[in-house]
Scaffold this motif. Structure first.
Motif, PDB file in Angstrom:
ATOM      1  N   LEU A 131       3.175   0.901   3.504  1.00 52.21           N
ATOM      2  CA  LEU A 131       4.364   1.733   3.579  1.00 52.21           C
ATOM      3  C   LEU A 131       4.014   3.145   3.992  1.00 52.21           C
ATOM      4  CD1 LEU A 131       6.093   0.613   0.270  1.00 52.21           C
ATOM      5  CD2 LEU A 131       6.612  -0.143   2.560  1.00 52.21           C
ATOM      6  N   GLU A 132       4.814   3.713   4.858  1.00 53.95           N
ATOM      7  CA  GLU A 132       4.701   5.127   5.189  1.00 53.95           C
ATOM      8  C   GLU A 132       6.100   5.695   5.166  1.00 53.95           C
ATOM      9  OE1 GLU A 132       0.845   4.915   8.153  1.00 53.95           O
ATOM     10  OE2 GLU A 132       2.631   6.015   8.716  1.00 53.95           O
ATOM     11  N   VAL A 133       6.356   6.474   4.154  1.00 46.73           N
ATOM     12  CA  VAL A 133       7.704   7.011   3.980  1.00 46.73           C
ATOM     13  C   VAL A 133       7.612   8.521   3.915  1.00 46.73           C
ATOM     14  CG1 VAL A 133       9.741   7.015   2.529  1.00 46.73           C
ATOM     15  CG2 VAL A 133       8.378   4.953   2.734  1.00 46.73           C
ATOM     16  N   ASN A 134       8.493   9.182   4.595  1.00 41.13           N
ATOM     17  CA  ASN A 134       8.547  10.649   4.532  1.00 41.13           C
ATOM     18  C   ASN A 134       9.520  11.065   3.453  1.00 41.13           C
ATOM     19  OD1 ASN A 134       6.729  11.243   6.602  1.00 41.13           O
ATOM     20  ND2 ASN A 134       8.262  10.804   8.136  1.00 41.13           N
ATOM     21  N   THR A 135       9.015  11.770   2.477  1.00 37.54           N
ATOM     22  CA  THR A 135       9.898  12.253   1.415  1.00 37.54           C
ATOM     23  C   THR A 135      10.521  13.579   1.833  1.00 37.54           C
ATOM     24  OG1 THR A 135       8.058  13.404   0.372  1.00 37.54           O
ATOM     25  CG2 THR A 135       8.498  11.169  -0.353  1.00 37.54           C
ATOM     26  N   LYS A 136      11.599  13.898   1.252  1.00 36.73           N
ATOM     27  CA  LYS A 136      12.281  15.169   1.466  1.00 36.73           C
ATOM     28  C   LYS A 136      12.527  15.441   2.944  1.00 36.73           C
ATOM     29  CE  LYS A 136      10.737  17.394  -2.747  1.00 36.73           C
ATOM     30  NZ  LYS A 136      10.205  18.607  -3.352  1.00 36.73           N
ATOM     31  N   GLU A 150       1.888  11.903  -0.032  1.00 31.87           N
ATOM     32  CA  GLU A 150       2.969  12.773   0.435  1.00 31.87           C
ATOM     33  C   GLU A 150       3.655  13.458  -0.751  1.00 31.87           C
ATOM     34  OE1 GLU A 150       4.461  11.252   3.799  1.00 31.87           O
ATOM     35  OE2 GLU A 150       5.724  12.956   4.252  1.00 31.87           O
ATOM     36  N   ASP A 154       0.857  -1.185   0.000  1.00 29.54           N
ATOM     37  CA  ASP A 154       0.000   0.000   0.000  1.00 29.54           C
ATOM     38  C   ASP A 154       0.894   1.236   0.000  1.00 29.54           C
ATOM     39  OD1 ASP A 154      -2.879   1.049   2.018  1.00 29.54           O
ATOM     40  OD2 ASP A 154      -1.951   1.865   0.201  1.00 29.54           O
TER      41      ASP A 154
END
Lengths: 174, 91
Positions: free
Chosen positions: B44-49, A49, A42
């Protein structure tokens, strides 16, 4: 007469049972692998973001609002709003809109009423954001809200809220 | 007539296999549960930048950098602005 029992009959029965165990283990391994690989990744949180970052980059640069966003009389530009996707070089799949984003501008003195709004995409996804707190509905659209501060012309302060929503439940959720 | 009834043989083999079967089933269930947990970890949880600053907070991000740059231009009402931004993090 000396009668001695042998174990030949029992060995034949246990041989069949050995294959049953083998099938049981093979079935278990198959179930484990299918359970793991049948659930998709997912990535909607990541997509939301990226979308919010892209929108924010277009609106604000180095702490200041985009100069094209505000007209000469100090008001927000409706032309920029109407052509927002082209101005910001954002390409969404218009055939089946699975995205929605909304930008609200607030003054520092009044944070409850926005002075300007920009929105694009499928508004139907927005309704799913409020019920996502319930675990049963957490697999609906992924909503992401971020806030930041920017300065407009004449040092006017603006509070900006960016809401980005990604649907695509069919490909990312099972 | 002497009948030699052996005490070892068929029954003990069967008991061995029963215990082994139970152990195998328990291990399979444990591994199946582990694979289902791993499947849930695919969200998924990804922080960009991300902006990595020594001694900085873990939640520093792109929006934080934008706000910081804006403060360098006009830092009036900083507390009010930060309170409004932090409303988002609490919700």
């Amino acid at each position: 007469m000396n009668i001695k029992l042998n174990k030949k009959g029992a060995d034949k029965i246990i041989s069949v049972y050995w294959f049953a165990i083998l099938i049981l283990v093979a079935g278990g391994v198959f179930m484990m692998v299918s359970t793991f690989y049948n659930s998709p990744y997912d990535v909607r949180g990541l997509e939301a973001e990226i979308l919010s970052d892209k929108v924010a980059d277009c609106i604000s640069n180095q702490g200041q609002l985009n100069f094209n966003l505000i007209e000469e009389d100090g008001k927000f530009s409706e032309a920029f709003k109407n052509n927002f996707l082209n101005n910001c070089k954002i390409i969404l799949n218009e055939n089946k809109p699975e995205y929605y984003f909304e930008v609200n501008f607030y003054g520092v003195d009044d944070t409850s009423n926005s002075v300007f709004d920009i929105s694009y995409g499928n508004q139907n996804w927005k309704a799913g954001c409020s019920i996502q707190e319930d675990k049963e509905h957490e697999k609906l659209s992924k909503c992401l809200e971020k806030r930041f501060y920017a300065v407009g012309e004449d040092n006017v302060q603006y509070l900006i809220k960016v809401l980005s929503i990604v649907g695509k439940a069919e490909k990312n959720v099972r | 007539m002497f009948v030699n009834k052996g005490k070892s043989g068929q029954l003990s083999d069967a008991m061995t296999w029963i215990i082994a079967t139970i152990i195998i089933i328990v291990i399979l269930v444990v591994f199946f549960y582990a694979s289902s947990i791993l499947a849930k970890a695919k969200d998924l949880e990804v922080n960009t930048k991300l902006l990595f600053v020594e001694g900085g907070e873990n939640n520093m991000g792109w929006f934080y950098e934008k706000t910081s740059l804006a403060y360098s231009i006009n830092s009036n009402n900083k507390l009010k602005i930060e309170a409004w931004i932090n409303e988002d993090k609490k919700s």
